[in-house]
Enzyme design. Structure first.
Site, short mmCIF file in Angstrom:
data_model
loop_
_atom_site.label_atom_id
_atom_site.label_comp_id
_atom_site.label_asym_id
_atom_site.label_seq_id
_atom_site.Cartn_x
_atom_site.Cartn_y
_atom_site.Cartn_z
N ASP A 15 0.98 -1.10 -0.41
CA ASP A 15 0.00 -0.35 -0.09
C ASP A 15 0.69 0.87 -0.10
O ASP A 15 2.18 1.36 0.58
CB ASP A 15 -0.96 0.18 0.79
CG ASP A 15 -1.97 0.76 0.82
OD1 ASP A 15 -1.90 1.70 0.01
OD2 ASP A 15 -2.80 1.22 1.82
N SER A 60 -6.41 -5.82 -6.32
CA SER A 60 -7.63 -6.25 -5.15
C SER A 60 -8.52 -6.18 -5.87
O SER A 60 -8.99 -5.68 -6.98
CB SER A 60 -7.35 -5.72 -4.23
OG SER A 60 -8.62 -4.37 -4.36
N ASN A 63 -10.00 -2.83 -6.45
CA ASN A 63 -9.36 -1.34 -7.15
C ASN A 63 -9.61 -1.75 -8.05
O ASN A 63 -9.32 -0.53 -8.40
CB ASN A 63 -7.41 -1.75 -7.37
CG ASN A 63 -7.15 -2.22 -5.59
OD1 ASN A 63 -5.84 -3.14 -5.42
ND2 ASN A 63 -7.41 -1.18 -5.13
#
Length: 243
Positions: A15, A60, A63
Site C-alpha cells: 500500500d 484487489s 481496486n
C-alpha cells in the site's frame, strides 16, 4: 535470528504507491513502477533469508473501482512485469502462482500468467504468490462453490466439510498459513485479503509507503515477529512447556 524465528510464510499488502507519487507531484502510475522495484528487492531478500512463501496483494477486486485509466495502466504494468521478470524468477528457482479472478484481465495477460506458472511450477525455491483481482470473500465463496459441486456430484457428503477441507479449496491451498502479515502505507486493516488464512497470523503495520519499504524496513517487521509468543489459544506456560 534463528531459523525458528523466521516466518515460513509472509503476506504483504503493498500500500502507498499512489500517495508516494502524489507527494512527489508525479502521476500515480510512477509510484506503481517504483513499487515494482521494491517487489523485486523484497522477493530476493526473502529468498536469501530462507522464507518459504511470500504472498503479495498486488490488485484487489475493489481496486477495479479506480479510474479506468489507472486500472488500464496497472494491467499494462502487470503484463510488462510478468514478461520481464519470469525468467529471472525461474533462474532463481522461484515458483510463481497468481490467485484471484482472472476474467477481468486482458487475454494476453491471462496467457502470460498461465505460461509463467507452467514455467516455474516445478521449482523448489521460494513460492511467490501474487494476488491479483483477489478478494478474501471471493476466495471463500469460490471454495464453497467447489465443495458444493462435489457434494452434488456425490464425491463428498455434508459431514465431510470441515476447516481442513475448506483450506484445501481456497486459492492458497498447498501453502502454510501466513505467519506474518505486513501492511505498508499507514492503514491498519486487512482489506478483504486472505480472510480465511489470517486467523492466527501475526500483524505488522507500518506508515512507510510501499516504494520506500526496503530490506531494512522488512527486517524490522521480521524482528518484531521474532519477539512475539504465538500461543494459538494456549497459555504462556503451556507454550513454554511444549518447547
Amino acid at each position: 535470528m534463528s531459523d525458528s524465528q523466521i516466518p515460513r510464510h509472509v503476506a504483504i499488502i503493498l500500500d502507498g504507491n499512489g500517495r508516494w507519487a502524489k507527494k512527489r507531484f508525479l502521476p500515480r502510475i510512477a509510484g506503481h513502477k517504483v513499487g515494482l522495484d521494491t517487489v523485486k528487492r523484497i522477493v530476493r531478500f526473502s529468498g536469501e533469508l530462507g522464507i518459504e512463501a511470500l504472498t503479495l496483494f498486488a490488485f484487489s477486486s475493489e481496486n477495479s473501482r479506480r479510474p479506468k485509466e489507472e486500472v488500464g495502466m496497472l494491467f499494462k504494468l502487470f503484463l510488462a512485469a510478468v514478461k520481464s521478470e519470469v525468467q529471472e524468477l525461474h533462474r532463481n528457482n522461484a515458483r510463481l502462482r497468481v490467485i484471484g479472478d482472472r476474467s477481468v484481465f486482458p487475454t494476453e495477460l491471462q496467457l502470460y500468467m498461465d505460461e509463467a506458472e507452467q514455467l516455474t511450477k516445478d521449482n523448489t525455491g521460494i513460492r511467490l504468490t501474487v494476488a491479483a483481482n483477489y478478494g478474501g470473500r471471493w476466495d471463500i465463496s469460490n471454495a464453497i462453490q467447489q465443495i458444493s459441486q462435489k457434494i452434488e456430484n456425490g464425491e463428498l457428503s455434508a459431514s465431510d466439510v470441515d476447516e481442513n477441507l475448506i483450506s484445501q479449496h481456497v486459492s492458497t491451498q498447498g501453502l502454510p498459513e501466513p505467519d506474518l502479515f505486513i501492511r505498508t502505507g499507514g492503514e491498519t486493516r486487512i482489506s478483504n485479503f486472505l480472510l480465511w488464512q489470517l486467523a492466527y497470523t501475526e500483524m505488522y503495520f507500518t506508515d512507510t509507503l510501499w516504494p520506500d519499504f526496503d530490506e531494512k524496513q522488512f527486517q524490522r517487521a521480521l524482528d518484531s515477529f521474532a519477539k512475539r509468543e504465538r500461543r494459538y489459544g494456549r497459555t504462556s506456560e503451556q507454550v513454554q512447556k511444549a518447547r
